[in-house]
Motif scaffolding. Structure first.
Motif, PDB file in Angstrom:
ATOM      1  N   ALA A  51      25.291  -6.115  14.829  1.00 21.03           N
ATOM      2  CA  ALA A  51      23.973  -6.589  15.266  1.00 21.03           C
ATOM      3  C   ALA A  51      22.999  -5.430  15.395  1.00 21.03           C
ATOM      4  CB  ALA A  51      24.104  -7.332  16.592  1.00 21.03           C
ATOM      5  N   GLU A  52      23.450  -4.297  15.892  1.00 22.69           N
ATOM      6  CA  GLU A  52      22.577  -3.127  16.030  1.00 22.69           C
ATOM      7  C   GLU A  52      22.172  -2.595  14.649  1.00 22.69           C
ATOM      8  OE1 GLU A  52      24.158  -1.355  20.326  1.00 22.69           O
ATOM      9  OE2 GLU A  52      25.020  -0.634  18.441  1.00 22.69           O
ATOM     10  N   SER A  53      23.103  -2.661  13.686  1.00 21.44           N
ATOM     11  CA  SER A  53      22.771  -2.209  12.325  1.00 21.44           C
ATOM     12  C   SER A  53      21.718  -3.122  11.696  1.00 21.44           C
ATOM     13  CB  SER A  53      24.034  -2.195  11.471  1.00 21.44           C
ATOM     14  OG  SER A  53      23.734  -1.838  10.141  1.00 21.44           O
ATOM     15  N   ASN A  54      21.889  -4.420  11.875  1.00 18.97           N
ATOM     16  CA  ASN A  54      20.897  -5.353  11.339  1.00 18.97           C
ATOM     17  C   ASN A  54      19.534  -5.152  11.984  1.00 18.97           C
ATOM     18  OD1 ASN A  54      22.808  -6.518   9.649  1.00 18.97           O
ATOM     19  ND2 ASN A  54      23.368  -8.102  11.169  1.00 18.97           N
ATOM     20  N   LEU A  55      19.550  -4.817  13.251  1.00 15.19           N
ATOM     21  CA  LEU A  55      18.281  -4.569  13.944  1.00 15.19           C
ATOM     22  C   LEU A  55      17.599  -3.321  13.382  1.00 15.19           C
ATOM     23  CD1 LEU A  55      16.195  -5.114  16.144  1.00 15.19           C
ATOM     24  CD2 LEU A  55      17.669  -3.824  17.732  1.00 15.19           C
ATOM     25  N   ALA A  56      18.384  -2.287  13.075  1.00 17.25           N
ATOM     26  CA  ALA A  56      17.801  -1.066  12.516  1.00 17.25           C
ATOM     27  C   ALA A  56      17.181  -1.335  11.142  1.00 17.25           C
ATOM     28  CB  ALA A  56      18.874   0.020  12.419  1.00 17.25           C
ATOM     29  N   ASN A  57      17.848  -2.123  10.323  1.00 17.41           N
ATOM     30  CA  ASN A  57      17.293  -2.482   9.013  1.00 17.41           C
ATOM     31  C   ASN A  57      16.013  -3.296   9.170  1.00 17.41           C
ATOM     32  OD1 ASN A  57      19.377  -1.213   7.651  1.00 17.41           O
ATOM     33  ND2 ASN A  57      20.641  -3.088   7.552  1.00 17.41           N
ATOM     34  N   ALA A  58      16.020  -4.210  10.128  1.00 18.81           N
ATOM     35  CA  ALA A  58      14.831  -5.036  10.344  1.00 18.81           C
ATOM     36  C   ALA A  58      13.665  -4.191  10.807  1.00 18.81           C
ATOM     37  CB  ALA A  58      15.143  -6.122  11.371  1.00 18.81           C
ATOM     38  N   LYS A  59      13.918  -3.195  11.634  1.00 16.59           N
ATOM     39  CA  LYS A  59      12.834  -2.330  12.102  1.00 16.59           C
ATOM     40  C   LYS A  59      12.287  -1.482  10.945  1.00 16.59           C
ATOM     41  CE  LYS A  59      14.101  -1.887  16.985  1.00 16.59           C
ATOM     42  NZ  LYS A  59      14.532  -0.957  18.040  1.00 16.59           N
ATOM     43  N   SER A  60      13.186  -0.989  10.083  1.00 15.35           N
ATOM     44  CA  SER A  60      12.723  -0.199   8.928  1.00 15.35           C
ATOM     45  C   SER A  60      11.836  -1.048   8.012  1.00 15.35           C
ATOM     46  CB  SER A  60      13.920   0.327   8.140  1.00 15.35           C
ATOM     47  OG  SER A  60      14.683   1.210   8.929  1.00 15.35           O
ATOM     48  N   ASN A  61      12.291  -2.262   7.747  1.00 14.14           N
ATOM     49  CA  ASN A  61      11.510  -3.166   6.910  1.00 14.14           C
ATOM     50  C   ASN A  61      10.174  -3.496   7.556  1.00 14.14           C
ATOM     51  OD1 ASN A  61      11.180  -4.970   4.592  1.00 14.14           O
ATOM     52  ND2 ASN A  61      11.435  -6.631   6.112  1.00 14.14           N
ATOM     53  N   LEU A  62      10.165  -3.649   8.871  1.00 12.19           N
ATOM     54  CA  LEU A  62       8.921  -3.955   9.574  1.00 12.19           C
ATOM     55  C   LEU A  62       7.942  -2.780   9.445  1.00 12.19           C
ATOM     56  CD1 LEU A  62       7.173  -5.718  11.413  1.00 12.19           C
ATOM     57  CD2 LEU A  62       8.373  -4.700  13.383  1.00 12.19           C
ATOM     58  N   ASN A  63       8.447  -1.562   9.541  1.00 14.31           N
ATOM     59  CA  ASN A  63       7.567  -0.401   9.413  1.00 14.31           C
ATOM     60  C   ASN A  63       6.930  -0.356   8.015  1.00 14.31           C
ATOM     61  OD1 ASN A  63       8.128   0.445  12.010  1.00 14.31           O
ATOM     62  ND2 ASN A  63       9.851   1.761  11.355  1.00 14.31           N
ATOM     63  N   TYR A  64       7.747  -0.634   6.987  1.00 11.26           N
ATOM     64  CA  TYR A  64       7.210  -0.634   5.630  1.00 11.26           C
ATOM     65  C   TYR A  64       6.170  -1.738   5.453  1.00 11.26           C
ATOM     66  CZ  TYR A  64       6.881  -1.575   0.656  1.00 11.26           C
ATOM     67  OH  TYR A  64       6.399  -1.838  -0.605  1.00 11.26           O
ATOM     68  N   GLN A  65       6.478  -2.941   5.897  1.00 12.35           N
ATOM     69  CA  GLN A  65       5.570  -4.060   5.718  1.00 12.35           C
ATOM     70  C   GLN A  65       4.294  -3.881   6.536  1.00 12.35           C
ATOM     71  OE1 GLN A  65       5.879  -6.220   3.443  1.00 12.35           O
ATOM     72  NE2 GLN A  65       8.020  -5.755   2.876  1.00 12.35           N
ATOM     73  N   THR A  66       4.410  -3.192   7.662  1.00 12.60           N
ATOM     74  CA  THR A  66       3.207  -2.920   8.451  1.00 12.60           C
ATOM     75  C   THR A  66       2.250  -2.001   7.692  1.00 12.60           C
ATOM     76  OG1 THR A  66       4.446  -3.183  10.518  1.00 12.60           O
ATOM     77  CG2 THR A  66       2.351  -1.988  10.634  1.00 12.60           C
ATOM     78  N   SER A  67       2.805  -0.926   7.102  1.00 12.44           N
ATOM     79  CA  SER A  67       1.968   0.001   6.321  1.00 12.44           C
ATOM     80  C   SER A  67       1.379  -0.692   5.101  1.00 12.44           C
ATOM     81  CB  SER A  67       2.806   1.209   5.876  1.00 12.44           C
ATOM     82  OG  SER A  67       3.306   1.902   7.009  1.00 12.44           O
ATOM     83  N   ASN A  68       2.184  -1.528   4.439  1.00 13.10           N
ATOM     84  CA  ASN A  68       1.721  -2.226   3.253  1.00 13.10           C
ATOM     85  C   ASN A  68       0.604  -3.206   3.607  1.00 13.10           C
ATOM     86  OD1 ASN A  68       2.090  -2.836   0.343  1.00 13.10           O
ATOM     87  ND2 ASN A  68       2.695  -4.878   1.146  1.00 13.10           N
ATOM     88  N   TYR A  69       0.753  -3.866   4.726  1.00  8.69           N
ATOM     89  CA  TYR A  69      -0.278  -4.829   5.132  1.00  8.69           C
ATOM     90  C   TYR A  69      -1.582  -4.113   5.470  1.00  8.69           C
ATOM     91  CZ  TYR A  69      -2.848  -7.879   8.309  1.00  8.69           C
ATOM     92  OH  TYR A  69      -3.831  -8.596   8.936  1.00  8.69           O
ATOM     93  N   ASN A  70      -1.484  -2.967   6.115  1.00  6.79           N
ATOM     94  CA  ASN A  70      -2.700  -2.221   6.455  1.00  6.79           C
ATOM     95  C   ASN A  70      -3.432  -1.743   5.185  1.00  6.79           C
ATOM     96  OD1 ASN A  70      -2.359  -2.524   9.222  1.00  6.79           O
ATOM     97  ND2 ASN A  70      -1.107  -0.656   9.406  1.00  6.79           N
ATOM     98  N   ARG A  71      -2.675  -1.312   4.121  1.00  9.60           N
ATOM     99  CA  ARG A  71      -3.309  -0.892   2.874  1.00  9.60           C
ATOM    100  C   ARG A  71      -4.043  -2.056   2.219  1.00  9.60           C
ATOM    101  NH1 ARG A  71       1.539   1.791   1.955  1.00  9.60           N
ATOM    102  NH2 ARG A  71       2.187   0.121   0.498  1.00  9.60           N
ATOM    103  N   TYR A  72      -3.383  -3.193   2.122  1.00  8.75           N
ATOM    104  CA  TYR A  72      -3.995  -4.355   1.496  1.00  8.75           C
ATOM    105  C   TYR A  72      -5.223  -4.830   2.271  1.00  8.75           C
ATOM    106  CZ  TYR A  72      -0.845  -5.435  -2.347  1.00  8.75           C
ATOM    107  OH  TYR A  72      -0.160  -5.398  -3.544  1.00  8.75           O
ATOM    108  N   ARG A  73      -5.181  -4.673   3.587  1.00  8.65           N
ATOM    109  CA  ARG A  73      -6.339  -5.094   4.362  1.00  8.65           C
ATOM    110  C   ARG A  73      -7.546  -4.214   4.042  1.00  8.65           C
ATOM    111  NH1 ARG A  73      -6.165  -4.480  10.749  1.00  8.65           N
ATOM    112  NH2 ARG A  73      -6.070  -2.327   9.979  1.00  8.65           N
ATOM    113  N   GLN A  74      -7.322  -2.885   3.955  1.00 13.21           N
ATOM    114  CA  GLN A  74      -8.431  -1.974   3.630  1.00 13.21           C
ATOM    115  C   GLN A  74      -8.979  -2.246   2.217  1.00 13.21           C
ATOM    116  OE1 GLN A  74      -6.842   1.971   4.186  1.00 13.21           O
ATOM    117  NE2 GLN A  74      -6.664   1.712   6.436  1.00 13.21           N
ATOM    118  N   LEU A  75      -8.074  -2.461   1.272  1.00  8.22           N
ATOM    119  CA  LEU A  75      -8.507  -2.753  -0.091  1.00  8.22           C
ATOM    120  C   LEU A  75      -9.251  -4.080  -0.173  1.00  8.22           C
ATOM    121  CD1 LEU A  75      -5.337  -1.591  -2.072  1.00  8.22           C
ATOM    122  CD2 LEU A  75      -7.550  -0.419  -1.932  1.00  8.22           C
TER     123      LEU A  75
END
Length: 394
Positions: A97-121
């Motif tokens: 469960a802790e490993s899955n949580l770490a993967n989910a947090k990594s994915n969230l960080n990537y998707q957060t940055s991607n969403y911010n780029r698309y918003r600016q564009l």
């Protein structure tokens, strides 16, 4: 129903029904004194002795019992570890469960940055609205997935904590249902591992009272009870609860009554059968007479020639003999226990009342009993007197 009975001092009044040298019949009246007595009414029942607080300790996870730290009669305190389940699988679930949580947090960080780029564009008009909404949706999904994985980690930690069984209260272990190495499964119901009683110095009796007697039972009434383990000891308690739910078994309806049972010397043990006496009424120092005095009624056939009856129309009365007159005294009654009846008016302390009679017969042989309600003895006496008068005239 058991009652407290006090014996009265008695006296006898003898009345001759027929006087003859050859035969003599006597009616002996027994009298008793109206005096102040204690009238107690009670009911009896059986019950079972139980601890006031008893907790069944179980487990919410399945597994193998790894360690047990207590045994029967062990004294435990709240929070003490009393058993442990094997934690191997539970620890693996937590790690996953802790490993899955770490993967989910990594994915969230990537998707957060991607969403911010698309918003600016999108704000500069460089990407379409569809591309921007797609990036925002992917970001929200990643964020929700991270929340789910956090809950899974928390659940795995909780299950791992359940593998350590602790005492929920201070008390004594009454029962141990498992042994080390035994597998317990909690798929359907929580299995019971131990039963802990909180305080064996404060016990209670659960008594089954018949529906015919339950109407007289009230909270606060005095109770005495005995147990077969100590037949010479009488234990005292008090009614603390009259439960409303009825139990029907073999067409017999009973109600549970809870009785306090102080147990400072620890003689009373859980599960003992108690023979209970509940005192439903206790009258101290009231004027009373035996109940049979209220049932006594003299008959003409029991009287001698110079005796008479002075009756009254009162529904409740007792009889006294005043000289040659049997006089009915109207009375008002109160509490009764079957043997004694309280007299609230009509008599005073020390008054003598008639309770019963006995026929005594003397003839050429031994004494014989005679029916006092047959008019024969008085008629024969009259015939003897007529015979004597005829002889005198001659």
């Amino acid at each position: 129903m058991k009652s407290t009975i006090t014996t009265f001092a008695t006296s006898a009044l003898a009345v001759c029904l027929m006087a003859s040298c050859a035969k003599e019949l006597k009616v002996t009246y027994t009298t008793e004194t109206a005096q102040k007595q204690d009238i107690t009414t009670s009911i009896t029942a059986t019950g079972t002795i139980e601890p006031v607080t008893k907790v069944e300790v179980g487990t919410q996870v399945s597994g193998i019992i790894d360690k047990i730290y207590v045994d029967y009669n062990s004294v435990v305190h709240k929070g003490d570890v009393i058993a442990e389940l094997d934690k191997t699988n539970l620890k693996s679930e937590l790690t996953s469960a802790e490993s899955n949580l770490a993967n989910a947090k990594s994915n969230l960080n990537y998707q957060t940055s991607n969403y911010n780029r698309y918003r600016q564009l999108y704000e500069k008009g460089l990407v379409s609205a569809n591309d921007f909404e797609s990036a925002r949706l992917t970001y929200e999904q990643a964020r929700q997935q991270c929340v789910v994985q956090e809950q899974n980690v928390q659940k795995a930690k909780t299950n791992l904590g359940y593998a350590t069984i602790t005492a929920p209260i201070d008390g004594v272990v009454l029962s141990k249902e498992v042994e080390e190495g035994q597998t317990v499964a909690s798929a359907m119901t929580t299995p019971t591992l131990f039963i802990i009683a909180q305080d064996l110095t404060n016990m209670r009796v659960i008594a089954d009272i018949d529906e015919a007697d339950i109407g007289g039972v009230r909270e606060g009434q005095r109770v005495t009870f005995t147990v077969d383990a100590y037949p010479d000891d009488v234990f005292n308690g008090q009614v603390t609860q009259v439960r409303q739910e009825a139990t029907t078994e073999s067409n017999v309806v009973t109600y549970e009554v809870v009785i306090s049972a102080p147990n400072d010397d620890l003689k009373l043990k859980p599960g003992l059968t108690a023979n209970v006496t509940i005192y439903t009424s206790e009258q101290k120092g009231v004027l009373a007479v035996p109940t049979k005095a209220l049932r006594f009624t003299p008959a003409e056939a029991m009287l001698a020639e110079d005796e008479s009856i002075e009756d009254c129309n009162a529904p409740q009365k007792v009889w006294r003999q005043e000289g040659n007159v049997f006089k009915a005294i109207a009375v008002t009654t109160g509490t009764t226990n079957g043997a004694l009846t309280e007299i609230t008016s009509g008599l005073k302390e020390g008054d003598m009342v008639i309770t019963e009679f006995e026929i005594e017969g003397e003839a050429d042989g031994p004494q014989q009993n005679s029916n006092p309600f047959m008019p024969g003895p008085r008629n024969r006496n009259q015939q003897n007197q007529k015979g004597k008068q005829a002889n005198e005239r001659r």
